[in-house]
Scaffold this active site. Structure first.
Site, mmCIF file in Angstrom:
data_model
loop_
_atom_site.group_PDB
_atom_site.id
_atom_site.type_symbol
_atom_site.label_atom_id
_atom_site.label_comp_id
_atom_site.label_asym_id
_atom_site.label_seq_id
_atom_site.Cartn_x
_atom_site.Cartn_y
_atom_site.Cartn_z
ATOM 1 N N LYS A 136 2.138 4.635 1.616
ATOM 2 C CA LYS A 136 2.201 5.136 2.988
ATOM 3 C C LYS A 136 1.712 6.582 2.964
ATOM 4 O O LYS A 136 2.381 7.470 2.442
ATOM 5 C CB LYS A 136 3.617 5.062 3.532
ATOM 6 C CG LYS A 136 3.696 5.373 5.006
ATOM 7 C CD LYS A 136 5.031 4.957 5.586
ATOM 8 C CE LYS A 136 5.022 4.980 7.108
ATOM 9 N NZ LYS A 136 4.731 6.281 7.665
ATOM 10 N N CYS A 177 4.684 46.251 3.194
ATOM 11 C CA CYS A 177 4.716 47.578 2.598
ATOM 12 C C CYS A 177 3.472 48.304 3.098
ATOM 13 O O CYS A 177 2.355 47.861 2.832
ATOM 14 C CB CYS A 177 4.688 47.495 1.077
ATOM 15 S SG CYS A 177 4.313 49.099 0.330
ATOM 16 N N TYR A 183 -7.083 1.458 6.162
ATOM 17 C CA TYR A 183 -6.181 0.390 5.721
ATOM 18 C C TYR A 183 -6.059 -0.771 6.692
ATOM 19 O O TYR A 183 -5.238 -1.643 6.490
ATOM 20 C CB TYR A 183 -4.801 0.935 5.363
ATOM 21 C CG TYR A 183 -4.209 1.847 6.433
ATOM 22 C CD1 TYR A 183 -3.923 1.367 7.709
ATOM 23 C CD2 TYR A 183 -3.954 3.180 6.153
ATOM 24 C CE1 TYR A 183 -3.394 2.203 8.677
ATOM 25 C CE2 TYR A 183 -3.417 4.024 7.115
ATOM 26 C CZ TYR A 183 -3.143 3.522 8.377
ATOM 27 O OH TYR A 183 -2.632 4.349 9.325
ATOM 28 N N LYS A 235 2.935 -5.488 3.737
ATOM 29 C CA LYS A 235 2.315 -6.291 4.795
ATOM 30 C C LYS A 235 2.200 -7.743 4.359
ATOM 31 O O LYS A 235 1.796 -8.004 3.225
ATOM 32 C CB LYS A 235 0.905 -5.764 5.116
ATOM 33 C CG LYS A 235 0.867 -4.304 5.525
ATOM 34 C CD LYS A 235 -0.557 -3.781 5.703
ATOM 35 C CE LYS A 235 -0.510 -2.323 6.123
ATOM 36 N NZ LYS A 235 -1.832 -1.688 6.207
ATOM 37 N N GLU A 259 0.858 -1.191 0.000
ATOM 38 C CA GLU A 259 0.000 0.000 0.000
ATOM 39 C C GLU A 259 0.883 1.227 0.000
ATOM 40 O O GLU A 259 2.025 1.172 0.417
ATOM 41 C CB GLU A 259 -0.850 0.037 1.280
ATOM 42 C CG GLU A 259 -1.862 -1.059 1.370
ATOM 43 C CD GLU A 259 -2.348 -1.275 2.802
ATOM 44 O OE1 GLU A 259 -2.103 -0.418 3.665
ATOM 45 O OE2 GLU A 259 -2.972 -2.316 3.026
ATOM 46 N N LYS A 296 10.623 3.848 2.838
ATOM 47 C CA LYS A 296 10.496 5.303 2.699
ATOM 48 C C LYS A 296 11.260 5.776 1.477
ATOM 49 O O LYS A 296 12.441 5.448 1.327
ATOM 50 C CB LYS A 296 11.084 5.993 3.935
ATOM 51 C CG LYS A 296 10.298 5.759 5.206
ATOM 52 C CD LYS A 296 9.111 6.689 5.262
ATOM 53 C CE LYS A 296 8.752 7.157 6.617
ATOM 54 N NZ LYS A 296 9.437 7.983 7.432
ATOM 55 N N ARG A 299 -4.197 8.401 17.528
ATOM 56 C CA ARG A 299 -3.294 7.355 17.982
ATOM 57 C C ARG A 299 -2.766 7.664 19.385
ATOM 58 O O ARG A 299 -2.609 6.768 20.210
ATOM 59 C CB ARG A 299 -2.125 7.246 17.001
ATOM 60 C CG ARG A 299 -1.070 6.277 17.427
ATOM 61 C CD ARG A 299 -0.045 6.100 16.320
ATOM 62 N NE ARG A 299 0.948 5.125 16.693
ATOM 63 C CZ ARG A 299 2.057 5.408 17.385
ATOM 64 N NH1 ARG A 299 2.296 6.628 17.763
ATOM 65 N NH2 ARG A 299 2.901 4.443 17.687
ATOM 66 N N CYS A 329 0.594 51.438 -3.654
ATOM 67 C CA CYS A 329 1.532 50.412 -4.131
ATOM 68 C C CYS A 329 0.879 49.586 -5.255
ATOM 69 O O CYS A 329 -0.150 48.938 -5.034
ATOM 70 C CB CYS A 329 1.921 49.542 -2.949
ATOM 71 S SG CYS A 329 3.070 48.244 -3.361
ATOM 72 N N CYS A 373 9.952 48.933 -0.313
ATOM 73 C CA CYS A 373 9.091 48.091 -1.132
ATOM 74 C C CYS A 373 9.654 47.979 -2.554
ATOM 75 O O CYS A 373 9.916 49.005 -3.196
ATOM 76 C CB CYS A 373 7.682 48.669 -1.168
ATOM 77 S SG CYS A 373 6.598 47.772 -2.287
ATOM 78 N N CYS A 419 7.071 49.966 -4.888
ATOM 79 C CA CYS A 419 6.744 51.392 -4.820
ATOM 80 C C CYS A 419 7.752 52.209 -4.037
ATOM 81 O O CYS A 419 7.619 53.429 -3.946
ATOM 82 C CB CYS A 419 5.347 51.582 -4.242
ATOM 83 S SG CYS A 419 5.260 51.221 -2.486
ATOM 84 N N ASP A 434 0.614 10.216 4.149
ATOM 85 C CA ASP A 434 1.238 11.123 5.103
ATOM 86 C C ASP A 434 0.180 11.976 5.790
ATOM 87 O O ASP A 434 -0.206 13.030 5.307
ATOM 88 C CB ASP A 434 2.233 12.014 4.345
ATOM 89 C CG ASP A 434 3.234 12.628 5.284
ATOM 90 O OD1 ASP A 434 3.259 12.242 6.470
ATOM 91 O OD2 ASP A 434 3.989 13.500 4.836
#
Ligand code: IVH
Length: 681
Positions: free
Chosen positions: A113, A422, A223, A286, A111, A310, A134, A428, A404, A407, A115
């Site tokens: 992984k 700014c 899962y 798995k 599967e 990973k 968890r 601006c 800036c 401007c 994130d």
């Protein structure tokens, strides 16, 4: 039909529509009908709170506020996975599995992984009764109300072979598109941006106001399946069943006959994973058969039957040639790194985000340095470090501008903020331009036919200084004007020109915009911190522009969810003569300056200045009615228990955690009758 029957019918029907829509992409009814049925259900539930079903789809929009989550113990500990980064490690894992299984045949399931944040969902008699984080693996937070807001999580599952008690686990996440949408909106109202989708998801799941959670469209992939006794032979069988029962199972998994097939899967997804709607950082492998999983067992921290591969963060090195400083609508200056183009995860990267001045300092990066760029969960790549071995005397310090770039106004930095601003809001050019873009967007005045360079052209020609000028444009002003834009990166030319049809479209969109509701007009003004939702709340509460323009800070603070930062920003904005002039010109153009005031008229002042919170259900009021009565009599509803709270109104079935907390902080608790007496005082 009795209310009970109607509630049951609506609950089942709406849950079915929801399932069809989110799992099978089928719209059984149009949005309007859906919303109407949902409103009918919410209304019935308000009148008969005791008939509300635990799987009611009204919980999708949130509404509960919990000051603290209660702790729940996991029936089975939530473990983590061992990590590997190389093929060799993976072959070693496979050898350990083979040895552990004494020469039996075995298969794997691979599967992605995902994130995000690990979640555990418990179902009793088919109904979702608990959702938890968890935590430390043994116990986590009870975030059931937040999980109920996830549209793809079934609130009830039905079928002949569903165990009376089971748990499913998966990964809660913020889809990348949703992450971008939220950040776009935050940029719009000058809020600091969310760092990455994972943190954003984790922060959202821990929000105490479930309505706020509902507004961020979280999602969840499931899962794993756990029950006692076990009902499936293999992990594959459980994934198939979960899908069939209506759970959101990512269809990216694959059964692999051996470690070589696993390797193929890993290689296939190395770049394909960037097309998925969420961030992923590897592959989970798995052992398929449950009896074999049991045989292999666990180490103290993780199963011996599974491992995570990973991917190395995709990185490339390239040269930082230049830094451009972009000025946004609120005047925030953001540095953008201009790079020598480099190939990363299948796309050419030419620029990367540097966030702010602190980030440049933190990285210690100089111009002409060779830098590392990485592509993580985010869509825009970021600079993660400097290759100091390749620094030459060509490298020169980055001098952050003090004025800036657009401007020339000296930049300012507010206490505690990472960004420079700014302050020349009105003069601006990019700020002016983005203010127009804000004004014409769909959620504001909806004049989007003015996009893509057309505004720039109007400003250039002196046809519009502020968005109010749009309302005096004529056909003859616009017809025939054109401008050639040169794309600096591609060197391509683009011609923007106003032909007859374009002019007609624009003028009619401007005309139509006068019918946009008041809350859109308020949002369109571009007051800092007044995003869409805040504009809606202010509009509902005050009902008109005049009421908001003249409201004091205190009056603004009485609006639900409005804090001192918003209140101050609104007062300051309307105190400015140019802004008031702008508003008057919009009024003269005929824009909607009033809406339907949704708060009941003031009834009295018996609750003036007092703060309230309620818990449980009440005989005389629905939650909305209770809130309305408090406001109508001068009181304010707070979102949580604190020392600032004057009264906790306790109804039937009050939540024990609120009572406990109120007791601890010595907050007076009153009954519904006592509250009624206070109103009449
Ligand atoms: S299975 C015994 N499958 O990775 C552990 N986990 O380091 C069983 N994760 O906490 C976890 N995608 O949050 C599993 N397809 C997937 C996963 C996955 C992401 C996360 C999960 C877990 C962590 C383990």
């Amino acid at each position: 039909m009795t209310p009970q029957e109607r509630i049951a019918e609506l609950t089942d029907r709406l849950n079915f529509y929801n399932y069809q829509y989110y799992q099978n992409s089928i719209s059984e009814v149009d949005d309007f009908t859906f919303d109407q049925l949902l409103a009918e259900l919410a209304d019935l539930e308000n009148k008969h709170p005791e008939l509300r079903r635990p799987d009611s789809p009204t919980s999708r929009v949130g509404g509960t506020v919990s000051k603290e989550f209660s702790t729940v113990y996991h029936r089975f500990p939530m473990l983590s996975l061992g990590n590997t980064y190389s093929e060799e490690d993976l072959v070693e894992f496979d050898n350990r599995v083979r040895k552990g299984l004494n020469g039996q045949e075995y298969e794997y399931v691979c599967e992605l992984k995902f994130d995000g944040v690990a979640l555990s969902l418990t179902y009793e008699n088919g109904v979702l009764v608990q959702g938890a984080t968890r935590g430390d693996g043994v116990r986590g937070d009870d975030i059931t109300n937040n999980i109920r807001t996830i549209r793809t999580v079934p609130l009830r599952v039905t079928g002949p072979d569903i165990p009376a008690l089971f748990e499913v686990r998966g990964e809660g996440f913020l889809p990348l598109a949703e992450f971008e949408r939220i950040n776009k909106e935050r940029e719009d109202i000058g809020e600091p941006l969310l760092a990455n989708p994972r943190n954003a998801a984790s922060g959202t799941f821990k929000q105490q106001d479930s309505a706020a959670v509902a507004r961020r469209r979280l999602d969840c992939y499931l899962y794993s399946f756990l029950s006692e006794p076990e009902v499936f032979q293999t992990h594959e069988d459980s994934l198939v069943a979960l899908k069939k029962w209506g759970f959101n199972v990512s269809q990216t998994w694959r059964k692999c006959a051996d470690i070589r097939e696993v390797m193929t899967f890993i290689n296939e997804w190395e770049t394909k994973r960037f097309d998925l709607p969420l961030g992923t950082d590897g592959i989970v492998i798995k052992v398929n058969r449950y009896d074999q999983q049991r045989e292999l067992g666990y180490t103290a921290k993780s199963p011996r039957w599974a491992i995570a591969f990973k991917y190395k963060a995709l990185a490339a090195s390239t040269v930082l040639n230049d830094i451009r400083y972009q000025v946004g609508r609120t005047g925030a200056v953001t540095p953008v790194a201009m790079l020598t183009p480099v190939l990363l995860a299948g796309t050419i990267v030419k620029r990367a985000s540097l966030h702010n001045a602190n980030e440049i300092e933190r990285l210690g990066v100089m111009l002409n340095d060779t830098v590392f760029v990485e592509k993580g969960g985010e869509i825009i790549p970021k600079i993660t470090g400097v290759d100091l071995n390749r620094r030459t005397d060509q490298s020169t310090p980055i001098v952050y501008p003090t004025t800036c770039p657009a401007c020339g106004t000296p930049l300012v930095r507010k206490e505690g903020e990472a960004n420079f601003y700014c302050p020349n809001e009105k003069g601006c050019p990019p700020q002016r331009q983005t203010r127009f873009e804000h004004f014409i967007q769909r959620r504001a005045m909806n004049i989007e036919s003015l996009g893509e360079g057309k505004i720039e052209l109007l400003i250039d020609r002196g046809l519009a200084q502020t968005p109010a000028d749009l309302y005096s444009l004529t056909y003859n002003d616009l017809l025939g004007i054109e401008k050639v834009f040169l794309d600096e990166e591609t060197g391509k030319r683009r011609v923007v020109s106003f032909r007859e049809k374009t002019v007609e479209n624009i003028l009619s969109a401007i005309e139509r915009s006068k019918a946009q509701p008041f809350q859109n007009v308020l949002f369109a003004l571009g007051i800092r911190y007044v995003g869409n939702t805040t504009a809606e709340k202010l509009a509902d509460y005050f009902g008109s522009m005049d009421a908001i323009m003249t409201a004091s800070q205190e009056a603004l603070l009485a609006v639900p969810d409005t804090g001192p930062r918003i209140a101050e920003s609104v007062v300051t904005w309307f105190a400015d003569a140019d802004n008031r002039d702008f508003v008057e010109r919009l009024r003269a153009a005929g824009l909607n300056f009033a809406g339907e005031k949704k708060v009941v008229e003031r009834e009295g002042d018996t609750l003036d200045g007092k703060t309230f919170l309620y818990t449980g259900t009440f005989a005389n009021f629905s939650r909305e009615e209770l809130e309305a009565r408090i406001a109508a009599n001068g009181g304010k509803v707070l979102s949580g228990i604190s020392k600032k709270l004057n009264y906790l109104i306790v109804g039937e079935n009050a939540g024990p955690s609120k009572l406990e907390k109120a007791q601890k902080l010595n907050v007076p608790m009153i009954s519904e009758d006592e509250f009624l007496a206070m109103l009449d005082a």
